[in-house]
Scaffold this active site. Structure first.
Site, PDB file in Angstrom:
ATOM      1  CE1 TYR A   1      45.168 -14.788 -36.867  1.00  0.00           C
ATOM      2  CE2 TYR A   1      44.000 -14.045 -38.829  1.00  0.00           C
ATOM      3  CZ  TYR A   1      44.400 -15.065 -37.991  1.00  0.00           C
ATOM      4  OH  TYR A   1      44.045 -16.362 -38.267  1.00  0.00           O
TER       5      TYR A   1
ATOM      6  NE  ARG B   1      49.436 -19.225 -37.704  1.00  0.00           N
ATOM      7  CZ  ARG B   1      48.192 -19.213 -37.214  1.00  0.00           C
ATOM      8  NH1 ARG B   1      47.921 -19.817 -36.071  1.00  0.00           N
ATOM      9  NH2 ARG B   1      47.224 -18.577 -37.846  1.00  0.00           N
TER      10      ARG B   1
ATOM     11  CE1 TYR C   1      39.216 -19.998 -44.038  1.00  0.00           C
ATOM     12  CE2 TYR C   1      40.427 -18.467 -42.661  1.00  0.00           C
ATOM     13  CZ  TYR C   1      39.428 -19.400 -42.802  1.00  0.00           C
ATOM     14  OH  TYR C   1      38.660 -19.734 -41.717  1.00  0.00           O
TER      15      TYR C   1
ATOM     16  NE  ARG D   1      38.317 -24.589 -40.476  1.00  0.00           N
ATOM     17  CZ  ARG D   1      38.297 -23.268 -40.539  1.00  0.00           C
ATOM     18  NH1 ARG D   1      38.204 -22.535 -39.443  1.00  0.00           N
ATOM     19  NH2 ARG D   1      38.399 -22.669 -41.710  1.00  0.00           N
TER      20      ARG D   1
ATOM     21  CD  GLU E   1      38.372 -17.857 -32.630  1.00  0.00           C
ATOM     22  OE1 GLU E   1      38.416 -16.915 -33.452  1.00  0.00           O
ATOM     23  OE2 GLU E   1      39.380 -18.452 -32.222  1.00  0.00           O
TER      24      GLU E   1
HETATM   25  C1  3EB Z   1      38.726 -18.849 -38.535  1.00  0.00           C
HETATM   26  O1  3EB Z   1      38.055 -19.876 -38.592  1.00  0.00           O
HETATM   27  C2  3EB Z   1      38.581 -18.024 -37.296  1.00  0.00           C
HETATM   28  O2  3EB Z   1      44.892 -18.110 -36.615  1.00  0.00           O
HETATM   29  O3  3EB Z   1      45.290 -19.817 -35.309  1.00  0.00           O
HETATM   30  C3  3EB Z   1      40.318 -19.731 -35.519  1.00  0.00           C
HETATM   31  C4  3EB Z   1      41.239 -20.639 -34.979  1.00  0.00           C
HETATM   32  C5  3EB Z   1      40.777 -18.598 -36.167  1.00  0.00           C
HETATM   33  C6  3EB Z   1      42.614 -20.402 -35.111  1.00  0.00           C
HETATM   34  C7  3EB Z   1      44.508 -19.049 -35.909  1.00  0.00           C
HETATM   35  C8  3EB Z   1      42.146 -18.378 -36.282  1.00  0.00           C
HETATM   36  C9  3EB Z   1      43.059 -19.263 -35.761  1.00  0.00           C
HETATM   37  O4  3EB Z   1      39.463 -18.478 -39.463  1.00  0.00           O
HETATM   38  C10 3EB Z   1      39.836 -17.584 -36.718  1.00  0.00           C
END
Ligand code: 3EB
Length: 342
Positions: free
Chosen positions: A121, A128, A182, A195, A309
């Site tokens: 990942y 990406r 992050y 989001r 999720e």
């Molecule tokens: C998060 O909130 C959970 O890598 O495209 C959620 C939605 C998550 C999309 C992505 C990852 C992705 O970090 C993981």
């Protein structure tokens, strides 16, 4: 050939890279066990033109572009992820559908290490993120709503939707750090997504809210590491806050009525452990509307401490008299009887 189908995605037992099938893009993801048929997600629109370019398979109708791609297997996925994403961005611009609003990424062995000992990942996120950065030098490209999740087999594949003229607004969650900021502890480059995305076509009388994969994360941290029900609750609260009145107003979006979990449809619930599905199903059945389409998929999630999720779509009528001239872009689900709501 013209078809009203922009694209079809099979969530079933077999992976097949995207192809044109009966003139429409078709991607089959391995998201169920061999004895479960799963479901097909169909995106329909105006009469569409379909084509193939390299490993991109796509169709467009003058307003919307659907595109699916496979990222061929390799020891390290970073370079091919960057390359495939860049090809997709170029296609969007060439065809004139620059407003990327929703992406789904399905990543087998998502929590396993690649040849360098980097989690797959994180390796994917690096490629990406480089693609967004490189493309951003040419043209501003905001992060779309997205899902990045495991798969039970096959190669990495993604599909996305972009539009030509719709008004798009990218939403963040007030109690979550934007994923693209992050800290480094989660990998060499941050995940590239918002989001949610709100898409509005003024003439239509509706707006659509595409909710990204949402998990038990507050700030940037996973909360309730080994507590399934608490992770469900935090995830549902995160969606409620994201779609709640205050957050929409903060993003300049006005709706006639407040949105709640009862308004969410086309809900995909990803569950890490198959044995957790019955409990998650019960919790989701309470939280969401009885008529909502919900599917549960047993796959790994991008952080090894996440157990669940959830993603979904909301269509909101905007006119006081309730009239609308279309529903915006939402999918249809063709569910095989055996696997519907067991
Ligand atoms: C998060 O909130 C959970 O890598 O495209 C959620 C939605 C998550 C999309 C992505 C990852 C992705 O970090 C993981």
């Amino acid at each position: 050939m013209n078809s009203r189908v922009l694209g079809m995605v099979n969530f079933g037992p077999v992976f097949r890279k995207p192809v044109l099938e009966e003139g429409s893009p078709f991607l089959s993801l391995r998201m169920t066990s061999a004895d479960e048929k799963g479901f097909v997600e169909q995106w329909t629109a105006g009469p569409a033109q379909a084509s193939v370019s390299g490993n991109l398979v796509y169709a467009h109708d003058g307003e919307y572009l659907f595109c699916a791609a496979e990222i061929p297997a390799s020891e390290r996925c970073r370079n091919l992820t960057r390359k495939t994403y860049l090809a997709a961005f170029e296609l969007m611009d060439e065809l004139g559908y620059p407003r990327l609003f929703r992406m789904w990424n399905y990543i087998p062995r998502i929590n396993e290490d690649n040849a360098d000992g980097l989690e797959i990942y994180r390796d994917f996120c690096a490629g990406r993120s480089e693609a967004f950065e490189l493309y951003g030098r040419r043209r501003h490209l905001p992060m779309p709503a997205a899902t990045g999740i495991g798969a039970q087999g096959g190669n990495i594949a993604f599909f996305f939707l972009s539009c030509r003229s719709g008004r798009v607004t990218f939403l963040e969650n007030p109690r979550q750090m934007p994923a693209y900021t992050y800290p480094r502890q989660y990998g060499p480059r941050s995940p590239s997504f918002a989001r949610a995305t709100c898409v509005q076509h003024d003439a239509l009388g509706v707006l659509n809210l595409y909710i990204s994969g949402t998990a038990s994360i507050i700030g940037h941290e996973t909360v309730h590491r080994s507590d399934l029900m608490r992770q469900c609750d935090v995830t549902l609260e995160n969606i409620s806050l994201l779609i709640g009145r205050d957050n929409l107003i903060r993003h300049g979006i006005e709706t006639p009525a407040d949105l709640t979990l009862r308004d969410v449809d086309f809900i995909k619930v990803y569950v890490r452990h198959a044995e957790d599905i019955p409990a998650v199903r019960r919790r989701c059945r309470e939280a969401f509307a009885p008529h909502a389409n919900i599917q549960f998929l047993n796959v790994d999630i991008c952080r090894s401490d996440l157990l669940v999720e959830i993603e979904g779509i909301i269509t909101v009528p905007l006119r006081a008299d309730g009239t609308q001239d279309g529903a915006g872009l939402k999918p249809r689900w063709l569910v095989h009887e055996e696997t519907s709501d067991q």
